[in-house]
Design an enzyme around this catalytic site. Sequence first.
Site, PDB file in Angstrom:
ATOM      1  CB  SER A 259      16.638  -5.984 -13.853  1.00  0.00           C
ATOM      2  OG  SER A 259      17.340  -6.775 -14.805  1.00  0.00           O
ATOM      3  CE  LYS A 260      16.738  -7.876  -6.333  1.00  0.00           C
ATOM      4  NZ  LYS A 260      15.967  -8.643  -5.338  1.00  0.00           N
ATOM      5  NE  ARG A 261      15.697 -10.288 -16.424  1.00  0.00           N
ATOM      6  CZ  ARG A 261      14.613  -9.607 -16.036  1.00  0.00           C
ATOM      7  NH1 ARG A 261      13.950  -9.995 -14.954  1.00  0.00           N
ATOM      8  NH2 ARG A 261      14.192  -8.560 -16.718  1.00  0.00           N
TER       9      ARG A 261
END
Length: 492
Positions: A259-261
Amino acid sequence: MTKIRTRFAPSPTGRMHVGNLRTALYAYLITKHAGGDFILRIEDTDQEREVEGAVDIIYRTLEATGLKHDEGPDKDGGVGPYIQSERQAQGLYLTYAKKLVEKGEAYYCFCDQKRLEECHKVIELENGEKKEINVYDKHCLSLSKEEVEANLAAGKPYVIRQNNPTEGQTTFHDEIYGDISVDNSELDDMILIKSDGFPTYNFANVVDDHLMGITHVVRGNEYLSSSPKYNRLYDAFGWDVPVYVHCPLITDENHQKLSKRSGHSSYEDLIEQGFVTEAVVNFVALLGWSPAENKEIFSLEELVEAFDYRHMSKSPAVFDYGKLKWMNGEYIKAMDFEKFYERALPYMQEVIKKPLDLKKIAAMVKTRIEIFPDIPGHIDFFEELPEYDIAMYTHKKMKTNTESALQVLKEILPVLEETDDYTNDALYAKISQFVADHEYKNGYVLWPIRTAVSGKQMTPAGATEIMEVLGKEESLARIRKGIELLDAAGTT
């Protein structure tokens, strides 16, 4: 034999995710391995999610990674437009949707939101958990032709839905996952044309792939569940179904979806973190594919030659950040020095303000770093001697300790004070003579000197190489500082 044609069809919603880059790369490799065409299509029908400047990011990324398209918005191959909103403006998708309505394979739906909410139902999964889903109940399929025409004439909002069977099974073949059968009762009547007149991603994809002559569709395995509905559309039109190649999921090291995280989910994230484009492409190619030969470092040309999608895996591919860093380090080691120096210079200038020979320092770190942001931590001592623990003078292998280090530094200091030639070779020769005269081991002398001039446990070069860059005055000042620290600690 039909010429292979693959496509990369990104939505302009921001930076290019690693998963999207892999899809583009695999599509490119499949078609180029067979001498085919690679098509770029911009899928911008979801206007709400479009991000300004995202199309430029797509072009930039493909250019940087070497994935040059043969056809696209900027290279007309005769099957354009290659931007879906432009195809939509021509009424293309509505025309094809209406053809399905005429065949009974699709129908107009006029249900409002309140009516659609009544279609929610709760199902029980195999693990016992309950899940709420929305399966349309075909309410508007029963409308007569007259009722439909009356609603349209009145301007009543509508969508066009696919008319899927509720009994039997639909089977499709994927090159990686084999034959997959799905009960038709699980196939929702998905929307083909939305109420704003735009096509859904699923419908536009099928129409465009057919009209553009796409022979192999490469995409993530999250689309496996939609493939039966795609196949039913192909069958409804009487079109040939393309070869499906679904890529495995990419997870992080905790086996969660990337994910972007994570901070490294996009190509641009990785470039900003100091990775080399060629290393990123090489690494991404191995996220789900294994070469026949026992090899890990590939140029793009070598990937084209070696890539065989039949060696792709069904299992999720783990984004091993440590392995990417190792691979990047291998690319940096092999990089042309001038190119490396150009990339390394801003990182060196972050911590070195003195007029030192930065090219010599760059040569020291080239084989010791994995990513460019590693550089400052390796070389910051050149600017200023850090505070350090004199315990570093103790080295079991070199048989040194604080007492022997103090003795050596005091003995070598006058020798170095009398030396004017501070080139690496001259210094090494002078110290080697000192070692021989005193019947010492090299490390017994060089370890204390290196510690004194760097103040670091690990350095990118040996004592004399460091002293050459520092120069005589600074080198002697640091050695005197080392003597001072050892003396102050009570070493005798």
